[in-house]
Design an enzyme around this catalytic site. Structure first.
Site, PDB file in Angstrom:
ATOM      1  N   VAL A  15      17.763  30.538  18.294  1.00 32.81           N
ATOM      2  CA  VAL A  15      16.386  30.120  18.013  1.00 32.81           C
ATOM      3  C   VAL A  15      15.467  30.628  19.116  1.00 32.81           C
ATOM      4  CG1 VAL A  15      14.836  28.144  17.695  1.00 32.81           C
ATOM      5  CG2 VAL A  15      17.106  28.119  16.658  1.00 32.81           C
ATOM      6  N   ARG A  40      23.974  29.427  33.502  1.00 28.22           N
ATOM      7  CA  ARG A  40      24.850  30.532  33.086  1.00 28.22           C
ATOM      8  C   ARG A  40      24.073  31.810  32.829  1.00 28.22           C
ATOM      9  NH1 ARG A  40      26.736  25.999  30.381  1.00 28.22           N
ATOM     10  NH2 ARG A  40      25.275  26.354  28.666  1.00 28.22           N
ATOM     11  N   ARG A 100      13.053  13.110  17.133  1.00 29.25           N
ATOM     12  CA  ARG A 100      12.379  13.163  15.820  1.00 29.25           C
ATOM     13  C   ARG A 100      12.019  11.801  15.242  1.00 29.25           C
ATOM     14  NH1 ARG A 100      16.619  17.388  13.442  1.00 29.25           N
ATOM     15  NH2 ARG A 100      15.855  19.259  14.482  1.00 29.25           N
ATOM     16  N   CYS A 129      16.076  21.892  10.095  1.00 29.94           N
ATOM     17  CA  CYS A 129      15.813  23.094   9.280  1.00 29.94           C
ATOM     18  C   CYS A 129      15.896  22.830   7.775  1.00 29.94           C
ATOM     19  CB  CYS A 129      16.787  24.191   9.676  1.00 29.94           C
ATOM     20  SG  CYS A 129      18.479  23.627   9.887  1.00 29.94           S
ATOM     21  N   ARG A 235      28.221  23.531   4.901  1.00 31.69           N
ATOM     22  CA  ARG A 235      28.183  24.780   5.672  1.00 31.69           C
ATOM     23  C   ARG A 235      28.940  25.839   4.896  1.00 31.69           C
ATOM     24  NH1 ARG A 235      24.747  25.249   9.590  1.00 31.69           N
ATOM     25  NH2 ARG A 235      25.524  23.406  10.664  1.00 31.69           N
ATOM     26  N   HIS A 242      19.223  29.210   4.752  1.00 30.89           N
ATOM     27  CA  HIS A 242      19.742  28.017   4.078  1.00 30.89           C
ATOM     28  C   HIS A 242      19.261  27.996   2.624  1.00 30.89           C
ATOM     29  CE1 HIS A 242      21.143  26.638   7.819  1.00 30.89           C
ATOM     30  NE2 HIS A 242      20.356  25.613   8.049  1.00 30.89           N
TER      31      HIS A 242
HETATM   32  P1  A2P Z   1      22.679  29.610  27.977  1.00 34.20           P
HETATM   33  O1  A2P Z   1      22.624  30.926  27.228  1.00 34.20           O
HETATM   34  O2  A2P Z   1      22.386  29.772  29.414  1.00 34.20           O
HETATM   35  O3  A2P Z   1      23.910  28.802  27.699  1.00 34.20           O
HETATM   36  P2  A2P Z   1      22.466  28.520  20.769  1.00 34.20           P
HETATM   37  O4  A2P Z   1      22.007  27.290  20.029  1.00 34.20           O
HETATM   38  O5  A2P Z   1      22.125  29.781  20.060  1.00 34.20           O
HETATM   39  O6  A2P Z   1      23.904  28.444  21.133  1.00 34.20           O
HETATM   40  O7  A2P Z   1      21.615  28.524  22.145  1.00 34.20           O
HETATM   41  C1  A2P Z   1      21.515  27.418  22.989  1.00 34.20           C
HETATM   42  C2  A2P Z   1      20.487  27.707  24.070  1.00 34.20           C
HETATM   43  O8  A2P Z   1      20.371  26.533  24.879  1.00 34.20           O
HETATM   44  C3  A2P Z   1      20.877  28.826  25.010  1.00 34.20           C
HETATM   45  O9  A2P Z   1      19.728  29.538  25.403  1.00 34.20           O
HETATM   46  C4  A2P Z   1      21.461  28.066  26.186  1.00 34.20           C
HETATM   47  O10 A2P Z   1      21.411  28.760  27.425  1.00 34.20           O
HETATM   48  C5  A2P Z   1      20.520  26.908  26.233  1.00 34.20           C
HETATM   49  N1  A2P Z   1      21.071  25.807  27.040  1.00 34.20           N
HETATM   50  C6  A2P Z   1      22.254  25.184  26.891  1.00 34.20           C
HETATM   51  N2  A2P Z   1      22.413  24.223  27.842  1.00 34.20           N
HETATM   52  C7  A2P Z   1      21.283  24.231  28.587  1.00 34.20           C
HETATM   53  C8  A2P Z   1      20.818  23.498  29.720  1.00 34.20           C
HETATM   54  N3  A2P Z   1      21.552  22.523  30.264  1.00 34.20           N
HETATM   55  N4  A2P Z   1      19.609  23.799  30.229  1.00 34.20           N
HETATM   56  C9  A2P Z   1      18.849  24.773  29.676  1.00 34.20           C
HETATM   57  N5  A2P Z   1      19.221  25.521  28.627  1.00 34.20           N
HETATM   58  C10 A2P Z   1      20.427  25.257  28.069  1.00 34.20           C
END
Ligand code: A2P
Length: 342
Positions: A15, A40, A100, A129, A235, A242
Site C-alpha cells: 500500500v 529493517r 476505525r 478494502c 481469499r 477484490h
Molecule cells: P518494513 O519494510 O521496514 O518492514 P506490507 O503490508 O506490504 O507487508 O507492508 C507493511 C509496511 O509496514 C512495510 O513498509 C513495513 O516496513 C511497515 N512496517 C512494519 N512494521 C513497522 C514498524 N514497526 N514501524 C514502521 N513501519 C513498519
C-alpha cells in the site's frame, strides 16, 4: 497555495508504494515527503517524482515536521504511532483497522461521508478494502431507495495481506505446477489453486474479523445503523483486485435498469454490464485503476425487492491508498488539516 509536508508510514509496503504512485499521479500541494518504515528498511532508497528518498526508521520524532501522515504499516504500528503523530501536530490518515470503530475517529469514503472528516481529532480512519468498494457502489442506490439488508460474498486478492502473501502465492503456484509440496507460512493453508474462507481471526459469533468489519464499517460510513449485513469473506489466488457478489434488499422495488442509470452517474463508479458480449467487472483488468466497477446487475430471483450485482475494485488503490489520498485532498480543499482537529 498552501503546501503540506507529507509522511508515508509503511512506504516500503504494497500500500505504501501505491501511496507514492497515487500522490505522484494526483499531485496534491506537497511541500515535502518523508518515507518511513521499520528499522529493517532504514537506508533503503525510494523514488518519488524521479527524486531519490532515503527511507527512515519510524520513531516518535519522525512526526515533528509532518502535516499529513498516511499510515499503512499494520494495526500495531498504527496503535503505537498514530497518537504520537497526532500529538506532534500531524493529521493521520490510517489504513489499518486500529481506529476505525472508535466513536471520535471519522471513518471516511469521500464519495459518501466527506463531512465526517471535519470532526477529526488528529486521526482519520480509512475503511477496510472490501467495505470501501461495496459502499461506493451501494450508497448511491441507498440514497434513492434505502437499503434494508445486504448479503455479500467476497473473492479477495492476496495483495490485501501484503508483500509476503504475494510472494507466497507466486512461489506456491510454481511448486504445485512442478509437483512439489507447498508449505504455507502466511495463510493457514495453501493459497495456490485454492479458496480460503478465513480472513482475519474467527469471532465468537462464527464470523471472521474481516466479515464483521463489513458489517460495522458499512453502518458507520453510511450513517445507517439499522442496515442488516451478512458477509462471507474468501481469499482466492488472485494477485490484485477484490471481487464481490452482493445481494441487496431495498425498501421498495428497484429495477435493474434504474440501478444501472443511477450508478452510471455515481462518483467513482463505472458500470460494466452487458452479458451479451461477456462484459462485466474482472479483477485482472481492474488492477491499477481507480474506479469501482459494477456489473451483472439483475433482479434477485429470491427477493422481489432485491438486486444482485458483482462489484470489483483494485484493493490497493480505491480499497486503500487512493481512498486515503482522497481523504487528504478533501481535508486540504476544505482547510481541515488542523493539528488535533483544532
Ligand atoms: P518494513 O519494510 O521496514 O518492514 P506490507 O503490508 O506490504 O507487508 O507492508 C507493511 C509496511 O509496514 C512495510 O513498509 C513495513 O516496513 C511497515 N512496517 C512494519 N512494521 C513497522 C514498524 N514497526 N514501524 C514502521 N513501519 C513498519
Amino acid at each position: 497555495m498552501k503546501e503540506y509536508r507529507f509522511g508515508i508510514v509503511g512506504a516500503t509496503g504494497l500500500v505504501g508504494s501505491e501511496f507514492i504512485k497515487v500522490l505522484e499521479q494526483r499531485n496534491p500541494p506537497i511541500k515535502s515527503v518523508k518515507m518511513l518504515a521499520s528499522y529493517r528498511s532504514a537506508g533503503k532508497k525510494l523514488f518519488f517524482n524521479h527524486q531519490e528518498y532515503t527511507v527512515e526508521e519510524t520513531i516518535p520524532e519522525s512526526f515533528d515536521d509532518i502535516d499529513i501522515a498516511l499510515f499503512s504499516a499494520g494495526g500495531d504500528t498504527s496503535k503505537h504511532f498514530s497518537p504520537i503523530a497526532a500529538k506532534a501536530g500531524a493529521v493521520v490518515v490510517d489504513n489499518s483497522s486500529a481506529w476505525r470503530m472508535e466513536p471520535d475517529v471519522p471513518l471516511v469514503v469521500p464519495e459518501i461521508n466527506p463531512d465526517d472528516i471535519q470532526k477529526h481529532k488528529g486521526i482519520i480512519a480509512n475503511p477496510n478494502c472490501s467495505t470501501i468498494q461495496m459502499v461506493v457502489a451501494l450508497y448511491p442506490l441507498h440514497k434513492v431507495n434505502p437499503i434494508k439488508r445486504i448479503i455479500v460474498d467476497t473473492y479477495q486478492a492476496v495483495a490485501g495481506t501484503g508483500i509476503r502473501a504475494v510472494e507466497e502465492l507466486k512461489t506456491q503456484v510454481v511448486q504445485v505446477l512442478e509437483g512439489k509440496e507447498t508449505i504455507p507460512h502466511v495463510y493457514p493453508h495453501q493459497i495456490a489453486f485454492n479458496a480460503l474462507p478465513e480472513i482475519g481471526v474467527f469471532l465468537d459469533n462464527g464470523y471472521t474479523k474481516e466479515e464483521w468489519k463489513m458489517v460495522e464499517e458499512t453502518r458507520k460510513i453510511m450513517h445507517a445503523p439499522d442496515i442488516a449485513v451478512s458477509a462471507t469473506c474468501v481469499r482466492i489466488p488472485v494477485l490484485t483486485g477484490h471481487s464481490e457478489a452482493v445481494h441487496v434488499e431495498f425498501t421498495n422495488v428497484m429495477l435493474p435498469e434504474d440501478a444501472r442509470q443511477i450508478l452510471s452517474q455515481a462518483p467513482g463508479v463505472k458500470v460494466l454490464d452487458d452479458p451479451v458480449i461477456s462484459l462485466y467487472p474482472q479483477a485482472w483488468p481492474c488492477a491499477g485503476t481507480d474506479e469501482t466497477f459494477v456489473g451483472r446487475i439483475r433482479q434477485d430471483a429470491s427477493n422481489p425487492k432485491g438486486l444482485a450485482m458483482w462489484i470489483v475494485a483494485d484493493n490497493l488503490r480505491k480499497g486503500a491508498a487512493l481512498n486515503a489520498v482522497q481523504i487528504a485532498e478533501e481535508m486540504i480543499k476544505r482547510d481541515w488539516v488542523r493539528p488535533g482537529g483544532r
